[in-house]
Design a protein around this motif. Structure first.
Motif, mmCIF file in Angstrom:
data_model
loop_
_atom_site.group_PDB
_atom_site.id
_atom_site.type_symbol
_atom_site.label_atom_id
_atom_site.label_comp_id
_atom_site.label_asym_id
_atom_site.label_seq_id
_atom_site.Cartn_x
_atom_site.Cartn_y
_atom_site.Cartn_z
ATOM 1 N N PHE A 164 36.561 -17.052 -26.196
ATOM 2 C CA PHE A 164 35.444 -16.953 -25.263
ATOM 3 C C PHE A 164 34.975 -18.361 -24.926
ATOM 4 N N ASP A 165 34.721 -18.613 -23.653
ATOM 5 C CA ASP A 165 34.222 -19.915 -23.228
ATOM 6 C C ASP A 165 32.992 -19.714 -22.343
ATOM 7 N N ASN A 166 31.821 -20.022 -22.902
ATOM 8 C CA ASN A 166 30.553 -19.992 -22.161
ATOM 9 C C ASN A 166 30.317 -18.633 -21.495
ATOM 10 N N VAL A 167 30.525 -17.581 -22.259
ATOM 11 C CA VAL A 167 30.413 -16.224 -21.730
ATOM 12 C C VAL A 167 28.959 -15.755 -21.759
ATOM 13 N N GLY A 168 28.542 -15.134 -20.672
ATOM 14 C CA GLY A 168 27.239 -14.499 -20.592
ATOM 15 C C GLY A 168 27.381 -13.099 -20.042
ATOM 16 N N LEU A 169 26.441 -12.223 -20.415
ATOM 17 C CA LEU A 169 26.473 -10.846 -19.938
ATOM 18 C C LEU A 169 25.060 -10.384 -19.623
ATOM 19 N N ARG A 170 24.898 -9.832 -18.419
ATOM 20 C CA ARG A 170 23.648 -9.189 -18.067
ATOM 21 C C ARG A 170 23.967 -7.853 -17.410
ATOM 22 N N TYR A 171 23.051 -6.914 -17.535
ATOM 23 C CA TYR A 171 23.187 -5.616 -16.887
ATOM 24 C C TYR A 171 22.234 -5.578 -15.699
ATOM 25 N N GLY A 172 22.796 -5.442 -14.508
ATOM 26 C CA GLY A 172 21.971 -5.440 -13.313
ATOM 27 C C GLY A 172 21.280 -6.780 -13.119
ATOM 28 N N THR A 173 19.979 -6.706 -12.822
ATOM 29 C CA THR A 173 19.207 -7.931 -12.586
ATOM 30 C C THR A 173 18.372 -8.322 -13.801
ATOM 31 N N ASP A 174 18.569 -7.625 -14.929
ATOM 32 C CA ASP A 174 17.815 -7.958 -16.139
ATOM 33 C C ASP A 174 18.270 -9.299 -16.698
ATOM 34 N N ARG A 175 17.521 -9.803 -17.654
ATOM 35 C CA ARG A 175 17.902 -11.057 -18.309
ATOM 36 C C ARG A 175 19.206 -10.850 -19.078
ATOM 37 N N GLU A 176 19.872 -11.949 -19.387
ATOM 38 C CA GLU A 176 21.137 -11.850 -20.119
ATOM 39 C C GLU A 176 20.924 -11.248 -21.502
ATOM 40 N N VAL A 177 21.808 -10.324 -21.857
ATOM 41 C CA VAL A 177 21.784 -9.780 -23.213
ATOM 42 C C VAL A 177 22.675 -10.606 -24.136
ATOM 43 N N LEU A 178 23.623 -11.342 -23.569
ATOM 44 C CA LEU A 178 24.465 -12.288 -24.304
ATOM 45 C C LEU A 178 24.494 -13.585 -23.511
ATOM 46 N N SER A 179 24.368 -14.704 -24.220
ATOM 47 C CA SER A 179 24.274 -15.991 -23.520
ATOM 48 C C SER A 179 25.125 -17.056 -24.211
ATOM 49 N N ASP A 180 25.888 -17.791 -23.408
ATOM 50 C CA ASP A 180 26.573 -19.011 -23.854
ATOM 51 C C ASP A 180 27.435 -18.782 -25.093
ATOM 52 N N LEU A 181 28.240 -17.725 -25.057
ATOM 53 C CA LEU A 181 29.109 -17.423 -26.196
ATOM 54 C C LEU A 181 30.424 -18.185 -26.053
ATOM 55 N N SER A 182 30.698 -19.054 -27.012
ATOM 56 C CA SER A 182 31.958 -19.795 -27.048
ATOM 57 C C SER A 182 32.503 -19.718 -28.469
ATOM 58 N N PHE A 183 33.654 -19.068 -28.633
ATOM 59 C CA PHE A 183 34.244 -18.946 -29.968
ATOM 60 C C PHE A 183 35.703 -18.553 -29.841
ATOM 61 N N THR A 184 36.422 -18.707 -30.936
ATOM 62 C CA THR A 184 37.830 -18.324 -31.010
ATOM 63 C C THR A 184 38.033 -17.431 -32.228
ATOM 64 N N LEU A 185 38.786 -16.357 -32.058
ATOM 65 C CA LEU A 185 39.195 -15.507 -33.171
ATOM 66 C C LEU A 185 40.679 -15.726 -33.418
ATOM 67 N N PHE A 186 41.033 -15.808 -34.692
ATOM 68 C CA PHE A 186 42.412 -16.088 -35.071
ATOM 69 C C PHE A 186 43.066 -14.866 -35.709
ATOM 70 N N PRO A 187 44.388 -14.738 -35.582
ATOM 71 C CA PRO A 187 45.081 -13.607 -36.209
ATOM 72 C C PRO A 187 44.999 -13.683 -37.726
#
Length: 237
Positions: free
Chosen positions: A10-33
């Protein structure tokens, strides 16, 4: 999976539903096997929303998500089913098919993947026996208790040995003994190379998987108490 071993990025991921404020903000991480991750946080912190991004049920409002070496945001929708088949999901509300037996619910991922009918009985019966439902193999979900439905849902999620397993509160409807048994099943899959992500508010679970890494969500942002967001991949045995 890319050459350097990452499975999800994930690189600088944000999520909002409709016009509401973001429920997830600035997510940057890596998952490894081959890693086991716990996703924790208070109710409403965004755990389920983050899991929905991980199993491709939701597209982010911004940012980039790369899965198994593929840009999951720009890839054609026709390729999404193939990518999703590499991810096992345990939903909070189970999502079993009510008119199918426990056997047929668990066998569904194998059938979708093209396995022959003659090859289904052994693996499906084995996994249902492992989760304590050998005597409920022909039962339909409406006749099962909440805990039994949860175990069928878990068996269905792991039957095809996915590259990544995503579980939303997988022990919420089972007793402590069964919860420990299910965590051991997840550990076994993890040792065989499956990346496991378990969202939970049960902090006791964290101590039951000593080598797990913890990602903590607080009001839509991630903190990193065990180095989960930067941990190098573990060499597979």
């Amino acid at each position: 999976m890319t050459a350097d071993g990452e499975i999800i990025h994930f690189d600088n991921v944000g999520l909002r539903y409709g016009t509401d404020r973001e429920v997830l903000s600035d997510l940057s991480f890596t998952l490894f096997p081959g890693r086991f991750y716990f996703l924790t946080g208070a109710s409403g912190a965004g755990k389920t929303s983050l899991l929905r991004l991980l199993y491709l049920a939701q597209r982010p409002s911004r940012g980039m998500i790369r899965m198994f070496g593929t840009d999951a945001i720009t890839m054609p929708r026709s390729r999404l089913p193939g990518l999703r088949r590499r991810i096992g999901v345990v939903f909070q509300d189970f999502r079993l098919i009510p008119h199918l037996s426990a056997f047929d619910n668990v066998a569904l991922p194998l059938r979708v993947a093209g396995h022959q009918e003659k090859d289904l009985a052994g693996p499906v019966r084995d996994i249902l026996d492992w989760v304590g439902l050998a005597d409920r193999i022909d039962a339909r979900p409406p006749t099962l208790s909440g805990g039994e439905q949860q175990r069928v849902a878990i068996a269905r999620a792991v039957i095809a040995r996915p590259a990544m397993l995503v579980a939303d509160e997988p022990t919420g409807n089972v007793d402590p003994e069964m919860a420990l048994k299910l965590m051991r099943l997840f550990e076994m899959l993890n040792r065989q190379g499956t990346t496991v992500v378990v969202a939970t508010h049960d902090l006791d679970l964290l101590r039951k998987v000593p080598e797990s890494l913890i990602m903590r969500l607080d009001r839509g942002r991630l903190s990193d108490p065990t180095g989960a967001l930067r941990y190098p991949p573990r060499k597979m045995q």
